[in-house]
Design a protein around this motif. Structure first.
Motif, mmCIF file in Angstrom:
data_model
loop_
_atom_site.group_PDB
_atom_site.id
_atom_site.type_symbol
_atom_site.label_atom_id
_atom_site.label_comp_id
_atom_site.label_asym_id
_atom_site.label_seq_id
_atom_site.Cartn_x
_atom_site.Cartn_y
_atom_site.Cartn_z
ATOM 1 N N GLN A 50 0.851 -1.199 0.000
ATOM 2 C CA GLN A 50 0.000 0.000 0.000
ATOM 3 C C GLN A 50 0.888 1.252 0.000
ATOM 4 O O GLN A 50 2.018 1.224 0.445
ATOM 5 N N TYR A 51 0.333 2.359 -0.479
ATOM 6 C CA TYR A 51 1.142 3.587 -0.456
ATOM 7 C C TYR A 51 1.295 4.072 0.981
ATOM 8 O O TYR A 51 0.426 3.874 1.829
ATOM 9 N N ARG B 178 3.508 11.365 -5.222
ATOM 10 C CA ARG B 178 2.234 11.527 -5.921
ATOM 11 C C ARG B 178 2.247 10.678 -7.190
ATOM 12 O O ARG B 178 3.235 10.623 -7.917
ATOM 13 N N GLY B 179 1.145 10.018 -7.433
ATOM 14 C CA GLY B 179 1.045 9.170 -8.609
ATOM 15 C C GLY B 179 1.407 7.721 -8.354
ATOM 16 O O GLY B 179 1.263 6.885 -9.247
ATOM 17 N N THR B 180 1.880 7.401 -7.133
ATOM 18 C CA THR B 180 2.234 6.028 -6.807
ATOM 19 C C THR B 180 0.987 5.141 -6.895
ATOM 20 O O THR B 180 -0.007 5.393 -6.221
ATOM 21 N N THR C 191 -4.022 0.428 -2.459
ATOM 22 C CA THR C 191 -4.869 1.444 -1.836
ATOM 23 C C THR C 191 -4.889 2.751 -2.624
ATOM 24 O O THR C 191 -5.547 3.713 -2.205
ATOM 25 N N SER C 192 -4.175 2.790 -3.740
ATOM 26 C CA SER C 192 -4.221 3.971 -4.615
ATOM 27 C C SER C 192 -4.131 3.507 -6.063
ATOM 28 O O SER C 192 -3.170 3.830 -6.766
ATOM 29 N N VAL D 106 -2.757 10.717 -4.517
ATOM 30 C CA VAL D 106 -2.898 12.165 -4.656
ATOM 31 C C VAL D 106 -2.390 12.880 -3.412
ATOM 32 O O VAL D 106 -2.468 14.108 -3.316
ATOM 33 N N ASP D 107 -1.882 12.111 -2.454
ATOM 34 C CA ASP D 107 -1.340 12.714 -1.233
ATOM 35 C C ASP D 107 -0.032 13.437 -1.510
ATOM 36 O O ASP D 107 0.780 13.001 -2.341
#
Length: 349
Positions: free
Chosen positions: A136-137, A143-145, A149-150, A155-156
């Protein structure tokens, strides 16, 4: 760091009989060897050395170092470290954590460990992913990972561990990476510091975030993408002829920030390149906030300016209290605004 009686050990003395259970190729192996090489250099005593960890891939570390160790709970290693140092200030305590363990669930605990300036070494392994729980990120993921979970890309805005540590009041900040030949020197400097020494170590997660740091750790690009901060030396980089640096970091007076300048014929002074001062907190903030890409990655000892330690201050308080003689617990409890309740409670009407 503690004033220890140095003893003679070798790397082998710090290896355990436990099977090292990280994925083949994981950067943690290189960090483990760097630590095991460092401990003999500083004359550490296995009987007075403690490794404390939380939860995560990095947190298996205490099993692999022949010393005392505590594999604790997620994000709470700083609380254990604080208790250990208060109970026995003579112990040399190392805390091993990850970007998830130390910057997410344990962020609050990490902040207070640094703010209090507990005398220990904090090694934060940053692989920009949650490796143990399957990719998970994490708080430091870019950003963009993309991850479970993303799936659409994170976008964090990623956390910056060194900036976080400085903002928390840490008095020692350094950076290194897993396979760097200079990592041991960074660890030696961290141990020499009196107080909480925070070291961010970029670590390659071979399975879930492979080669994410290649853009500055690979040998073919390192000279052009790394600045090693060395106290009293210019902040230069670039691989020119005969390895003469071609670029450096200078102060931009108009914006009160740093900028990259070209160096002609090795004359860094004429280019206005700054000399690193590891005691300058303002400079440290500028260095850790530099965006990689437009700027090189700053490594080495970025900030080192000791202050009295929390555990030292508590020990002094205890000695002062002991010097006053034996206390009177009953008298203490009866002191101030107290009252006595006579009789018994009445039955309700």
């Amino acid at each position: 760091m503690n004033e220890l009686t140095k003893i003679e050990t070798t790397l082998k003395d710090w290896e355990t009989d436990q099977e090292v259970r990280w994925c083949p190729g994981c950067g943690d192996y290189a960090i483990l060897k760097a630590v095991q090489r460092t401990l003999p250099q500083i004359g550490a005593d296995p009987a007075k050395t403690v490794f404390v960890s939380g939860i995560g891939c990095s947190s298996r570390f205490p099993y692999y170092v022949e010393s005392y160790g505590f594999h604790t709970i997620h994000g709470r290693a700083p609380a254990f470290v604080t208790g250990i140092k208060l109970a026995n200030p003579e112990l040399d305590v190392w805390m091993v954590t990850g970007d998830g363990d130390g910057m997410s669930i344990g962020g609050n605990h990490t902040m207070h460990l640094l703010r209090r300036n507990v005398n220990c070494q904090v090694l934060l392994f940053n692989n920009e992913i949650y490796g143990l729980t399957k990719g998970q990120y994490s708080p430091t993921s870019r950003r963009g990972t993309t991850s479970p979970t993303s799936p659409g890309g994170s976008v964090d805005r990623p956390a910056n561990p060194c900036a976080f540590a400085l903002g928390s009041g840490a008095r020692f900040i350094a950076r290194g990476y897993d396979v760097s030949k200079d990592l041991s020197d960074v660890l030696v400097a961290a141990h020499a510091h009196q107080g909480a020494a925070f070291v961010e170590i970029f670590q390659n997660c071979i399975v879930y975030n492979k080669d994410v740091f290649d853009d500055f750790t690979q040998k073919k690009v390192a000279a052009d993408t790394q600045v090693w901060a060395i106290h009293g030396q210019p902040l230069v980089f670039g691989a020119g002829k005969d390895k003469v640096p071609t670029k450096g970091l200078a102060r931009d007076i108009e914006t009160m920030t740093l900028k990259v300048v070209d160096i002609v014929d090795g004359d860094w002074e004429a280019a206005g390149v700054m000399v690193h001062d590891q005691t300058n907190r303002s400079l440290a903030h500028m260095l850790v906030e530099l965006e990689f890409g437009p700027f090189p990655m700053v490594l080495g000892v970025i900030y080192d300016d000791p202050r009295p330690t929390y555990d030292g201050a508590v020990a002094e308080q205890m000695e002062t209290a002991r010097a006053k003689g034996r206390g009177d617990l009953a008298g203490l409890l009866a002191k101030g605004q107290t009252w006595t309740v006579d009789g018994t409670a009445q039955d309700p009407v």
